[in-house]
Design a protein around this motif. Structure first.
Motif, short mmCIF file in Angstrom:
data_model
loop_
_atom_site.label_atom_id
_atom_site.label_comp_id
_atom_site.label_asym_id
_atom_site.label_seq_id
_atom_site.Cartn_x
_atom_site.Cartn_y
_atom_site.Cartn_z
N UNK A 49 0.77 -0.97 0.09
CA UNK A 49 -0.16 0.37 0.51
C UNK A 49 1.17 0.76 -0.30
N UNK A 50 0.42 2.44 -0.80
CA UNK A 50 1.03 3.49 -0.77
C UNK A 50 0.25 4.51 -0.68
N UNK A 51 0.64 4.55 0.44
CA UNK A 51 -0.06 6.67 1.21
C UNK A 51 0.23 7.88 0.86
N UNK A 52 -0.01 9.27 0.51
CA UNK A 52 0.19 10.25 -0.04
C UNK A 52 -0.46 11.23 0.77
N UNK A 53 0.63 12.11 1.22
CA UNK A 53 -0.40 12.37 2.71
C UNK A 53 0.38 13.93 2.64
N UNK A 54 -0.98 14.93 2.22
CA UNK A 54 -0.73 16.46 1.71
C UNK A 54 -1.20 16.76 3.00
N UNK A 55 -0.33 17.57 3.90
CA UNK A 55 -1.05 18.23 5.50
C UNK A 55 -0.19 20.47 5.05
N UNK A 56 -1.59 20.11 5.30
CA UNK A 56 -1.31 22.19 5.54
C UNK A 56 -0.57 22.34 6.79
N UNK A 57 0.43 23.20 6.87
CA UNK A 57 1.64 23.85 7.72
C UNK A 57 1.55 25.36 7.35
N UNK A 58 -0.04 26.03 7.46
CA UNK A 58 0.07 26.65 7.77
C UNK A 58 0.66 27.84 6.53
N UNK A 59 1.26 29.14 7.38
CA UNK A 59 1.76 29.82 6.08
C UNK A 59 3.12 29.32 5.66
N UNK A 60 3.78 28.10 6.20
CA UNK A 60 4.99 27.74 6.05
C UNK A 60 5.05 27.20 4.81
N UNK A 61 3.97 26.49 4.78
CA UNK A 61 3.19 25.52 3.27
C UNK A 61 2.62 24.47 3.08
N UNK A 62 3.36 23.33 2.92
CA UNK A 62 2.68 22.51 3.09
C UNK A 62 3.89 20.76 3.28
N UNK A 63 2.94 19.79 3.95
CA UNK A 63 3.76 19.08 4.10
C UNK A 63 3.75 17.56 2.95
N UNK A 64 3.98 17.35 2.26
CA UNK A 64 3.73 15.88 1.22
C UNK A 64 5.09 14.42 1.11
N UNK A 65 4.51 13.91 1.97
CA UNK A 65 4.80 12.22 2.56
C UNK A 65 4.32 11.00 1.99
N UNK A 66 4.64 10.51 1.57
CA UNK A 66 4.94 9.01 0.79
C UNK A 66 5.60 8.31 1.74
N UNK A 67 4.07 7.36 2.65
CA UNK A 67 4.40 5.91 3.13
C UNK A 67 4.43 4.64 2.01
N UNK A 68 5.27 3.51 2.35
CA UNK A 68 4.71 2.38 1.74
C UNK A 68 4.86 1.51 2.36
N UNK A 69 3.89 0.59 2.49
CA UNK A 69 3.55 -0.67 4.22
C UNK A 69 4.11 -2.34 2.85
N UNK A 70 4.24 -3.35 3.38
CA UNK A 70 3.69 -4.34 3.44
C UNK A 70 3.18 -5.05 3.88
#
Length: 201
Positions: A49-70
């Protein structure tokens, strides 16, 4: 200083403060596009499973994170920060390599275009890491919105673009080796409502 001059000075100061603090219409319109605060997309293939997470950091922009699990066990975890607003986020295999890519709509300037505009950026996920796939400064016209669409098992990106001061167009793009290539204009010189109607079909 007489009372009239003092009143005039206070009025000028107030108008200056208001003009500096009030957002422009353009900023308000851009702000209304930013609906992503905390969003995760998942794609599962077999026991991976691939999970891609986009999270707001407010005025600092966004965190883009990719996690892979098996089989429920995390095997990769990679993240970085986007220092600009995001207006679109989805996963799709746009280059037909059998792995999902990240389709990201951002609002920023580029080296070749110093104006803050909507852009279409593509990222690939390579060995668990997020890497740039295509960072085109612009497409044929200023972009309004885009989405992934599969037609006859072939991946395309459909866009709404601003054609001129009064009109819009809907276009179709596909991946051609090193970037997106215009396949055709689906409709041109149409109003905004008609462009959305065609775009969402």
């Amino acid at each position: 200083m007489n009372k009239l001059n003092l009143l005039l000075l206070i009025t000028i100061l107030l108008l200056t403060i208001i003009s500096c603090t009030s957002p422009s219409t353009e900023n308000k319109a851009v702000g209304n596009q930013l609906s992503f605060i905390d969003s995760t997309l998942h794609i599962t293939s077999g026991n991976e499973t691939l999970s891609v997470h986009l999270k707001s950091l407010g005025k600092y922009g966004y965190s883009l994170r990719a996690r892979t699990s098996r089989a429920g066990k995390e095997i990769t975890d990679f993240a970085f920060v986007l220092h600009y607003p995001v207006y679109h986020f989805e996963l799709a295999d746009i280059n037909r390599e059998g792995r999902p890519d990240i389709l990201l709509g951002v609002i920023k300037s580029t080296h070749f275009d110093p104006v803050q505009r909507k852009r279409l950026f593509l990222y690939k996920i390579d060995n668990g890491r997020i890497r740039p796939l295509w960072m085109g400064s612009r497409i044929s016209h200023p972009i309004v919105d885009f989405r992934y669409k599969k037609i006859n098992d072939h991946p395309y990106i459909i866009t709404i673009e601003k054609e001129n001061s009064n009109g819009y167009l809907v276009a179709e793009y596909e991946w051609k080796g090193f970037g997106l290539e215009l396949t055709k204009y689906i409709a041109r010189n149409i109003n905004q409502d008609k462009s959305h109607e065609i775009f969402t079909k």
